[in-house]
Design a protein around this motif. Sequence first.
Motif, PDB file in Angstrom:
ATOM      1  N   LEU A  34       0.831  -1.210   0.000  1.00  0.00           N
ATOM      2  CA  LEU A  34       0.000   0.000   0.000  1.00  0.00           C
ATOM      3  C   LEU A  34       0.865   1.260   0.000  1.00  0.00           C
ATOM      4  CD1 LEU A  34      -2.765  -0.992   2.587  1.00  0.00           C
ATOM      5  CD2 LEU A  34      -3.100  -0.622   0.139  1.00  0.00           C
ATOM      6  N   ALA A  35       1.859   1.296   0.884  1.00  0.00           N
ATOM      7  CA  ALA A  35       2.689   2.503   0.991  1.00  0.00           C
ATOM      8  C   ALA A  35       3.527   2.717  -0.257  1.00  0.00           C
ATOM      9  CB  ALA A  35       3.584   2.401   2.222  1.00  0.00           C
ATOM     10  N   GLY A  36       4.102   1.652  -0.805  1.00  0.00           N
ATOM     11  CA  GLY A  36       4.910   1.785  -2.012  1.00  0.00           C
ATOM     12  C   GLY A  36       4.110   2.282  -3.187  1.00  0.00           C
ATOM     13  N   ASN A  37       2.881   1.785  -3.327  1.00  0.00           N
ATOM     14  CA  ASN A  37       2.034   2.269  -4.428  1.00  0.00           C
ATOM     15  C   ASN A  37       1.578   3.696  -4.191  1.00  0.00           C
ATOM     16  OD1 ASN A  37       1.263   0.209  -6.684  1.00  0.00           O
ATOM     17  ND2 ASN A  37       1.444  -1.011  -4.817  1.00  0.00           N
ATOM     18  N   ALA A  38       1.385   4.092  -2.950  1.00  0.00           N
ATOM     19  CA  ALA A  38       1.070   5.499  -2.672  1.00  0.00           C
ATOM     20  C   ALA A  38       2.200   6.399  -3.129  1.00  0.00           C
ATOM     21  CB  ALA A  38       0.801   5.692  -1.183  1.00  0.00           C
ATOM     22  N   LEU A  39       3.440   5.901  -3.052  1.00  0.00           N
ATOM     23  CA  LEU A  39       4.600   6.696  -3.450  1.00  0.00           C
ATOM     24  C   LEU A  39       4.740   6.818  -4.959  1.00  0.00           C
ATOM     25  CD1 LEU A  39       7.115   5.469  -0.744  1.00  0.00           C
ATOM     26  CD2 LEU A  39       6.438   7.845  -1.123  1.00  0.00           C
ATOM     27  N   HIS A  40       3.838   6.237  -5.728  1.00  0.00           N
ATOM     28  CA  HIS A  40       3.770   6.556  -7.156  1.00  0.00           C
ATOM     29  C   HIS A  40       3.319   8.007  -7.338  1.00  0.00           C
ATOM     30  CE1 HIS A  40       3.650   2.278  -8.986  1.00  0.00           C
ATOM     31  NE2 HIS A  40       4.188   2.229  -7.787  1.00  0.00           N
ATOM     32  N   THR A  41       2.688   8.580  -6.318  1.00  0.00           N
ATOM     33  CA  THR A  41       2.376  10.006  -6.290  1.00  0.00           C
ATOM     34  C   THR A  41       3.519  10.722  -5.578  1.00  0.00           C
ATOM     35  OG1 THR A  41       1.261  10.003  -4.137  1.00  0.00           O
ATOM     36  CG2 THR A  41      -0.059   9.366  -6.062  1.00  0.00           C
TER      37      THR A  41
ATOM     38  N   HIS B 246       9.519  -2.368  -6.576  1.00  0.00           N
ATOM     39  CA  HIS B 246       9.771  -1.306  -5.608  1.00  0.00           C
ATOM     40  C   HIS B 246      11.021  -1.637  -4.812  1.00  0.00           C
ATOM     41  CE1 HIS B 246       5.222  -0.049  -5.322  1.00  0.00           C
ATOM     42  NE2 HIS B 246       5.790   0.309  -6.453  1.00  0.00           N
ATOM     43  N   LEU B 247      11.938  -0.706  -4.750  1.00  0.00           N
ATOM     44  CA  LEU B 247      13.165  -0.855  -3.969  1.00  0.00           C
ATOM     45  C   LEU B 247      13.346   0.366  -3.086  1.00  0.00           C
ATOM     46  CD1 LEU B 247      15.588  -2.030  -6.806  1.00  0.00           C
ATOM     47  CD2 LEU B 247      14.645  -3.468  -5.000  1.00  0.00           C
ATOM     48  N   GLY B 248      13.899   0.153  -1.910  1.00  0.00           N
ATOM     49  CA  GLY B 248      14.186   1.306  -1.067  1.00  0.00           C
ATOM     50  C   GLY B 248      13.841   1.107   0.383  1.00  0.00           C
ATOM     51  N   GLY B 249      13.454  -0.130   0.776  1.00  0.00           N
ATOM     52  CA  GLY B 249      13.366  -0.375   2.199  1.00  0.00           C
ATOM     53  C   GLY B 249      12.004  -0.758   2.732  1.00  0.00           C
ATOM     54  N   ASP B 250      11.954  -0.889   4.058  1.00  0.00           N
ATOM     55  CA  ASP B 250      10.748  -1.247   4.777  1.00  0.00           C
ATOM     56  C   ASP B 250       9.925   0.013   5.060  1.00  0.00           C
ATOM     57  OD1 ASP B 250      12.251   0.037   6.704  1.00  0.00           O
ATOM     58  OD2 ASP B 250      12.646  -1.767   7.875  1.00  0.00           O
ATOM     59  N   MET B 251       8.888  -0.133   5.887  1.00  0.00           N
ATOM     60  CA  MET B 251       7.999   1.009   6.122  1.00  0.00           C
ATOM     61  C   MET B 251       8.743   2.179   6.750  1.00  0.00           C
ATOM     62  SD  MET B 251       4.949   2.229   5.815  1.00  0.00           S
ATOM     63  CE  MET B 251       3.796   0.865   5.637  1.00  0.00           C
ATOM     64  N   ASP B 252       9.638   1.908   7.702  1.00  0.00           N
ATOM     65  CA  ASP B 252      10.377   3.008   8.324  1.00  0.00           C
ATOM     66  C   ASP B 252      11.190   3.775   7.282  1.00  0.00           C
ATOM     67  OD1 ASP B 252       9.364   2.427  10.801  1.00  0.00           O
ATOM     68  OD2 ASP B 252      11.113   1.312  11.483  1.00  0.00           O
ATOM     69  N   ALA B 253      11.800   3.031   6.334  1.00  0.00           N
ATOM     70  CA  ALA B 253      12.598   3.699   5.295  1.00  0.00           C
ATOM     71  C   ALA B 253      11.715   4.503   4.359  1.00  0.00           C
ATOM     72  CB  ALA B 253      13.393   2.653   4.506  1.00  0.00           C
ATOM     73  N   LEU B 254      10.517   3.990   4.051  1.00  0.00           N
ATOM     74  CA  LEU B 254       9.602   4.734   3.186  1.00  0.00           C
ATOM     75  C   LEU B 254       9.136   6.019   3.861  1.00  0.00           C
ATOM     76  CD1 LEU B 254       7.352   1.887   1.693  1.00  0.00           C
ATOM     77  CD2 LEU B 254       9.558   2.754   0.886  1.00  0.00           C
TER      78      LEU B 254
ATOM     79  N   PHE C  92      13.880   5.728  -2.475  1.00  0.00           N
ATOM     80  CA  PHE C  92      12.859   4.761  -2.867  1.00  0.00           C
ATOM     81  C   PHE C  92      12.710   4.876  -4.371  1.00  0.00           C
ATOM     82  CE2 PHE C  92       8.463   4.164  -4.246  1.00  0.00           C
ATOM     83  CZ  PHE C  92       8.259   2.841  -3.889  1.00  0.00           C
ATOM     84  N   MET C  93      12.648   3.747  -5.052  1.00  0.00           N
ATOM     85  CA  MET C  93      12.572   3.820  -6.509  1.00  0.00           C
ATOM     86  C   MET C  93      11.558   2.849  -7.065  1.00  0.00           C
ATOM     87  SD  MET C  93      16.116   1.914  -7.617  1.00  0.00           S
ATOM     88  CE  MET C  93      17.042   2.737  -6.341  1.00  0.00           C
ATOM     89  N   LEU C  94      10.977   3.268  -8.165  1.00  0.00           N
ATOM     90  CA  LEU C  94      10.185   2.384  -9.014  1.00  0.00           C
ATOM     91  C   LEU C  94      11.097   1.905 -10.126  1.00  0.00           C
ATOM     92  CD1 LEU C  94       7.939   4.154  -7.615  1.00  0.00           C
ATOM     93  CD2 LEU C  94       6.604   3.776  -9.667  1.00  0.00           C
ATOM     94  N   LEU C  95      11.136   0.603 -10.317  1.00  0.00           N
ATOM     95  CA  LEU C  95      11.989   0.017 -11.346  1.00  0.00           C
ATOM     96  C   LEU C  95      11.133  -0.810 -12.292  1.00  0.00           C
ATOM     97  CD1 LEU C  95      15.443  -1.628 -10.999  1.00  0.00           C
ATOM     98  CD2 LEU C  95      13.593  -2.978 -11.980  1.00  0.00           C
ATOM     99  N   GLY C  96      11.429  -0.699 -13.579  1.00  0.00           N
ATOM    100  CA  GLY C  96      10.757  -1.521 -14.574  1.00  0.00           C
ATOM    101  C   GLY C  96      11.747  -2.395 -15.315  1.00  0.00           C
ATOM    102  N   GLN C  97      11.442  -3.683 -15.404  1.00  0.00           N
ATOM    103  CA  GLN C  97      12.223  -4.587 -16.253  1.00  0.00           C
ATOM    104  C   GLN C  97      11.296  -4.974 -17.408  1.00  0.00           C
ATOM    105  OE1 GLN C  97      13.742  -7.662 -13.661  1.00  0.00           O
ATOM    106  NE2 GLN C  97      11.763  -8.044 -12.691  1.00  0.00           N
ATOM    107  N   MET C  98      11.462  -4.255 -18.518  1.00  0.00           N
ATOM    108  CA  MET C  98      10.422  -4.221 -19.537  1.00  0.00           C
ATOM    109  C   MET C  98      10.325  -5.506 -20.351  1.00  0.00           C
ATOM    110  SD  MET C  98       9.359  -1.429 -18.531  1.00  0.00           S
ATOM    111  CE  MET C  98       7.970  -1.314 -19.649  1.00  0.00           C
ATOM    112  N   GLY C  99      11.457  -6.190 -20.541  1.00  0.00           N
ATOM    113  CA  GLY C  99      11.415  -7.414 -21.321  1.00  0.00           C
ATOM    114  C   GLY C  99      10.638  -8.525 -20.660  1.00  0.00           C
ATOM    115  N   VAL C 100      10.435  -8.433 -19.341  1.00  0.00           N
ATOM    116  CA  VAL C 100       9.643  -9.439 -18.643  1.00  0.00           C
ATOM    117  C   VAL C 100       8.214  -9.453 -19.175  1.00  0.00           C
ATOM    118  CG1 VAL C 100       8.725 -10.103 -16.384  1.00  0.00           C
ATOM    119  CG2 VAL C 100      11.087  -9.344 -16.593  1.00  0.00           C
ATOM    120  N   ALA C 101       7.716  -8.285 -19.550  1.00  0.00           N
ATOM    121  CA  ALA C 101       6.371  -8.175 -20.117  1.00  0.00           C
ATOM    122  C   ALA C 101       6.372  -8.172 -21.642  1.00  0.00           C
ATOM    123  CB  ALA C 101       5.689  -6.912 -19.604  1.00  0.00           C
TER     124      ALA C 101
END
Length: 532
Positions: A193-200, A344-352, A369-378
Motif C-alpha cells: 500500500l505505501a509503495g504504491n502510494a509513493l507513485h504520487t 519497488h526498492l528502497g526499504g521497509d515502512m520506516d525507510a519509506l 525509494f525507486m520504481l523500477l521496470g524490467q520491460m522485457g519481462v512483459a
Amino acid sequence: MTTEVVDAVVIGAGPNGLVAANVLADAGWDVLVLEATSEPGGAVRTAELVRPGFRSDLCSAFYPLGAASPVLADLDLELHGLRWRHAPAVLAHVLPDDRAAVLHRDPEATAASLAAFAPADGKAWLTEFERWRRIRTELLSALLRPFPPVRAGTRLLRRLGTADALRMARLLTLPARTLGEESFQGEGARVLLAGNALHTDLGPDHAGSGVFGWLLCMLGQDVGFPVPEGGAGMLTLALVRRLTSLGGRIVCDSPVSQVIVGGGRALGVRTADGGLVRARRAVLADVPAPILYHQLVGAEHLPSRLLTDLERFHWDHATVKVDWAVSGPVPWTATDVRGAGTVHLGGDMDALVKYGSDLSRSRVPDTPFMLLGQMGVADSTRSPAGTETVWAYTHVPRGERWDAARRERYADRVQAVIERHAPGFGDLVLGRHVAGPPDLEAHNPSLVDGAINAGTAAIHQELIFRPTPGLARADTPVDRLYLAGASAHPGGAVHGAPGANAARAALARAGLAGGAYAAAIRLGHRAVYGAG
C-alpha cells in the motif's frame, strides 16, 4: 500573414491533448493540435535511448489506469495498433532482507504472498479485493468523469449504502501507513500500500495517500500494470492514427506563445514563429495550469483571485530517472521478483516514511525509494533476445541544481540499491542514460522541473481544489478556453480523463444549450473569483 481557421485548437500533443482532439474529431469538429516539441506523445514516448536495439520509455511506462480507463476504452485504440502486454507478476516490493511482497493479477496468488508475512493477511486482502469488485465501475466513473460525478456518485452511494459510503469517505483521507496498520497485520501488505502510494508525491504519513496506494493495488489485481507492445510510444501512435483517420491534424515544432483573448473569449492562438490560428469554437490546453494562465493567457484577462490562488499552486516533487541496457535478466536474489514487471526498492515502512519525510523537508534522500521496470519481462520486443531494458526513477526535492556530474553520482547511488538486491547487476550493464529534472523538462516542457504529475496529489489540491479552489471542471474564466492537462481534475497518470473532460465541456458549450451553459459557468466563476 495568412490566418488558419479551425473549429478547435489543442495546445500540446501529450496523451490528454490527443484524447481531447479525438473526442472532438468524433463529433465532426475540424481539430488542429499544435505540439512544441519534434514529436507527439509528451510523457508517453519511446526511443533507443541507451543503445541501438534497446527501446526505452522516456517517461511513463506502465498503465494500470490506462487499461481500466473508460475514456480510453471508448476510443477502441486496439483497432489502431495498441496491444497490451503483461508480466507474469504485476509488482514486487523488495524488503531489506530480500523478502518480497508480490502483487499478482490472481488475487489468490497475492493473498498467498502476503500470508507469508502474516497468516490473517491473505483473507484480509481478498476481502479488500471483493470490496473493490463491488464498486469498481461506479468508482472509476466517479473518479475519471467530469466533476461533480452526480450520476456515478449516486450509483456508488446506492451500491455502498450510507454506512459503507461513510467508511469509504474516511478511507479517502487516511495516510497509507494508517490504512495498512488498520487493515493488515504483516509488513508485506502494508508496504504494498505505501509503495504504491509513493507513485504520487505523497509519503506514507500524508493524509489521502492511502487511497492512492489502495487504488493502484486493486487495479493491479484487476487489470495488471500492462505495457504497450513495442513501447509506450505505441499508445501515442494509436491515438495519432485514430485522430488522423478522422481528419484531425498534428503540427510538431510549433510552440504556442499566446492564447488570443477578446471580449472575455478565447479566439485562437499565436505560435512562436508569429503564426495565427483562429478557433471558431474552442481552445484546449494540455499544459500545466501555471503555464496556461501566466504565460499563454496573461494576468489582464484573469480574475485577481485566480492569480492569487495560482501563487499557492503546489507542484509535485522533481524526478531523476535512469535507463539501462543490460546484457541479461536482472539477477535478483529473491527469485519471485524476476517475473515482476514493476519492482519497488528502497526499504521497509520506516525507510519509506523517512524518504517521504526527507522530501517534505526538501532534503535529497540518502536512500532513494525507486520504481523500477524490467520491460522485457512483459514485452520481449524491447531489446535483443536474452537482454533486458531496465529503468528506475526516484523523486528528489524541487529547486536543486542537477548538473551532469551530480546526476551521475546520484545514478550511482540508485544503481547501488539495485546491486544490493541483484548482485552482479553492474557487470551486466552495457550502458545507461541519466535524466535529471532539467533533462525531463527539456524533453517535455510540461514536466516543469521534473514534476511528472502537473501538481501535487495532496488532498488540498484535488477535486474542487484542482488546480485552484473552483469548480473542478475543465472550463476556465476565459470563455471557450479549457484546461485539458493533468493540472485539471482528476490529475496525473495516463488515463485521458482531463482531455476527455475538456473536450466534453467544449462540446456542451457549443451545443444547442451553449448560451445557457456559458451563463451557468460564468455564474459559478463569479461565485468563486468575484466579478472582477
